[in-house]
Design an enzyme around this catalytic site. Structure first.
Site: not given
Length: 289
Positions: A168, A192
């Site tokens: 991502d 993340d």
């Protein structure tokens, strides 16, 4: 500020001394700036799984290892215990990826502890000691864009050589940190990682890597248009599949596809992913920092 309920247990355990402020709130987690002795760190509180789409969760968690066969069976059945085990595996995946990538030399925040669903890690800062900005919040000269793009392509390669695909990667989860050196050069730090996947064990790894690299191309291509004509994604993956990718591999950004039939199902999946990515991008841009 008063410690939120999810951080109170860390205060009681002596892992943090106080909560300074909320840093951000996103779809996946809330992040707080905290004090630990003389150091300032950040605490990431994961949100519940119902905030993620089921299809994406399945793609990301394919072939993830769990502690025992009982957990694996429960996760397959979708029982309450299985959903709890799946959520724990999702959260611990980021911790595992951070330690794995830090050991491989990838620039990620240093993890310190994972306790009661909260990840305690390094606070990445700018030149003034404040929380570093996301790439999305910064404008670059063409020269800076080319430099940071090259650095991040190198990080993607380093991650892949360590067996990891971010899954991502975009301008919304890369911070621009200050080096702390006399030259004052800033550098990108990747954050993340709960959706990170095993490059060899996940059937979606190739597609995710292509998307990660395309996101970098599209973002930095706004400042350095020549990047829009590059094809680092397929070049990197083809070298990886052939066993020819290494940290010292010289990339060209060029790739010639072999002739073959079009996989319509894959094309439709890419369209769906692009639609989902656009929706997530709009939500991130609207989210408070």
């Amino acid at each position: 500020m008063k410690a939120p309920p999810r951080l109170q247990s860390l205060v009681e355990e002596g892992l943090i001394d106080s909560v300074v402020r909320q840093l951000m709130s996103g779809k996946e987690a809330m992040v707080y700036v905290v004090r630990c002795g003389d150091e300032t760190r950040c605490a990431k509180i994961y949100k519940e799984a119902n905030n993620r789409s089921f299809r994406q969760a399945v793609d990301y968690t394919e072939n993830r290892k769990v502690k025992n066969s009982r957990q694996a069976r429960a996760m397959a059945k979708g029982s309450k215990f299985g959903r709890q085990a799946q959520e724990a595996a999702w959260q611990s995946a980021e911790v595992d990826a951070l330690y794995r990538l830090a050991a491989a030399g990838v620039r990620v925040p240093q993890p310190y502890n994972f306790f009661d669903g909260v990840l305690l890690m390094e606070l990445v800062t700018d030149a003034d000691g404040d929380a570093a900005p996301r790439l999305n919040d910064v404008a670059f000269t063409p020269e800076q864009a080319l430099l940071h793009h090259a650095t991040l392509i190198g990080e993607v390669v380093r991650m892949l050589c360590a067996g990891v695909v971010h899954g991502d990667l975009s301008e919304f989860n890369i911070l621009l940190a200050h080096s702390g050196e006399a030259d004052g050069v800033d550098f990108p730090v990747i954050i993340d990682l709960p959706q990170a996947v095993d490059a060899a064990g996940n059937n979606h790894a190739q597609r995710m890597l292509m998307r990660d690299v395309a996101n970098l191309r599209d973002f930095f291509g706004q400042f350095a248009p020549a990047l829009k004509r590059t094809a680092y994604g397929p070049e990197i993956w083809s070298l990886y599949q052939a066993g020819l990718l290494g940290l010292d591999t010289v990339l060209t950004g060029q790739y010639t596809r072999a002739p073959g039939e079009v996989d319509l199902a894959s094309v439709m999946r890419e369209i769906d992913d692009a639609r989902d990515e656009d929706a997530a991008r709009r939500e991130r841009m609207a989210a408070p920092r």
